[in-house]
Design a protein around this motif. Sequence first.
Motif, short mmCIF file in Angstrom:
data_model
loop_
_atom_site.label_atom_id
_atom_site.label_comp_id
_atom_site.label_asym_id
_atom_site.label_seq_id
_atom_site.Cartn_x
_atom_site.Cartn_y
_atom_site.Cartn_z
N SER A 157 35.47 38.18 38.80
CA SER A 157 36.21 39.16 39.57
C SER A 157 35.75 40.58 39.31
O SER A 157 36.21 41.52 39.96
N SER A 367 39.97 34.49 36.27
CA SER A 367 39.52 35.57 37.14
C SER A 367 38.19 36.14 36.65
O SER A 367 37.30 36.43 37.44
N ASP A 373 38.65 35.19 41.97
CA ASP A 373 38.92 36.48 42.61
C ASP A 373 37.62 37.19 42.99
O ASP A 373 37.51 38.41 42.90
N TYR A 376 37.88 40.14 45.49
CA TYR A 376 38.37 41.40 44.93
C TYR A 376 37.22 42.17 44.26
O TYR A 376 37.00 43.35 44.54
#
Length: 513
Positions: A157, A367, A373, A376
């Motif tokens: 992420s 993450s 993620d 993101y």
Amino acid sequence: MKLAYRDRVHFRAATALVAALSLTAAVPASAVADHSLDRYYRQSPAWKSCVRNAQDTPGKQLAALGARCAAVTVPLDYTRPGGRTISVAVAVVPATDTAHRIGALVVNEGGPGDPAIDYLTDRHAALKKVAARYDLVGIDPRFVGRNAPLDCRWPTSTYMRAAGVDRTDFVRMTAFQRGLAAKCRRNAGALLPYASSRNAARDMDVVRGVLGRRRVSYLGISYGTYLGEVYTAMFPGRTDRVVFDGVHEPHHLAPWAEYGTEQANENALRHWATWAATQNATYGLGSTADAVLATVDRIQASAVRRPLAVGTYKLDRHAVPLLMYGVLGEDVRPTDRDIAVMVRTLKRAAESGRAEPDPGLAALLPSLFTGQDSAYGSTQTAYLCADTPGPRDPEVFWRAIERSRAHHPLFGPLFNDITPCAFWTPPAERPTVVDNDVPALLVNATGDPRVLYSEARAMHTNWPSSRLITVRNSYRHAVYGLTYANACVNDAVNAYLGSGRLPSADLTCSGAR
């Protein structure tokens, strides 16, 4: 960048919102700078419930406030308004005191890459009585939140990793960052040139037009302060009341995202360690701040020798500094306890060779080390590389790492490490020159580890019409709101948003707990 743990009402008839938004047709021609964009400014999107599905708790909370949501159409490339379009998700909580309505208050939560809509209920609550006088507007910036994502299909992420301890480690990290950039070109290359603060500001102005407002008020948090600065420079005269919390000074964003915050993060870490030392009987990290920090140093030294086994994850010399950085910036007791639990877990892994993840790490590690993620991190990086591309020569980073390492062995190799921006598609536009002056209320803690207090002071100097609220004895990033609950700050911000009058002089609030 936000990696910290984060805790993330009456139904009113939709006719109230429809009435509040029925000014669309009244947008004056002078409010539309480029007539080729008229169709975007004058569109009438379909407003509907903000609840997307049975699991959409933020949507249900918004519905309880009478909010409605819409997808506003904008050009992907503003230089080609007749070309491909995308949509930007917008939510509006309508004013209930319509007789004293001030106007629209647009909120940006920062990131870049953080959604606004899902946190709009908290902002509404923080506004207290003044919320009734605003149409509170959340705009998820392009590719963020409820919008179609920009996804590079990364295995993480965030690109952030510490450079390691030597040249071999740095070469490894350079290859890692080059690989992330290559994934973005391969999987999201058609979108990369259009993820930028300048385009987010243009989208925001289209929403202003769609809402039928000559001007909007604005609350920007963290990166949202930079977006607000860009908006005021690109669209002068279109803001009313402006609040920046955790204030970026545009010239200090380069050459890379967290450059120069080493000492501030060490101060925040010591602040936490001072508290943790009083809880040695509970967490066993040390009975003095120095002893607690020595525990952190031993954890990192162990990770250098061999990655720490935490559940199924291997936390190496590149990851441990990131974890220590990621949990700072909250400065509230629940987060202090979360950090202590995390450090205790890492200490066990360092001493015994293995540990099971605590609840915080169990939520965070997927993450950081899987593609959970990816969108993101991809979007955040795309915005950063457009706004602050930084140097493209890896040797510039290596020299910065070596200079910083001697004084800041934990955070120096993290904040000066090479980023994907060194290998990124060059941005389509130069960053915005912010050289205007706007009346605004600026808020910053003196110990903010994300955005240095010196940046807020510099922005205050750049905008002499502004007022600055200084929060002393605080290591919090972004102070206004419910979580930190600083009444001094909250009351001053709400008074300004309610009256439109800035304080007659700069203010100082205490952040001491």
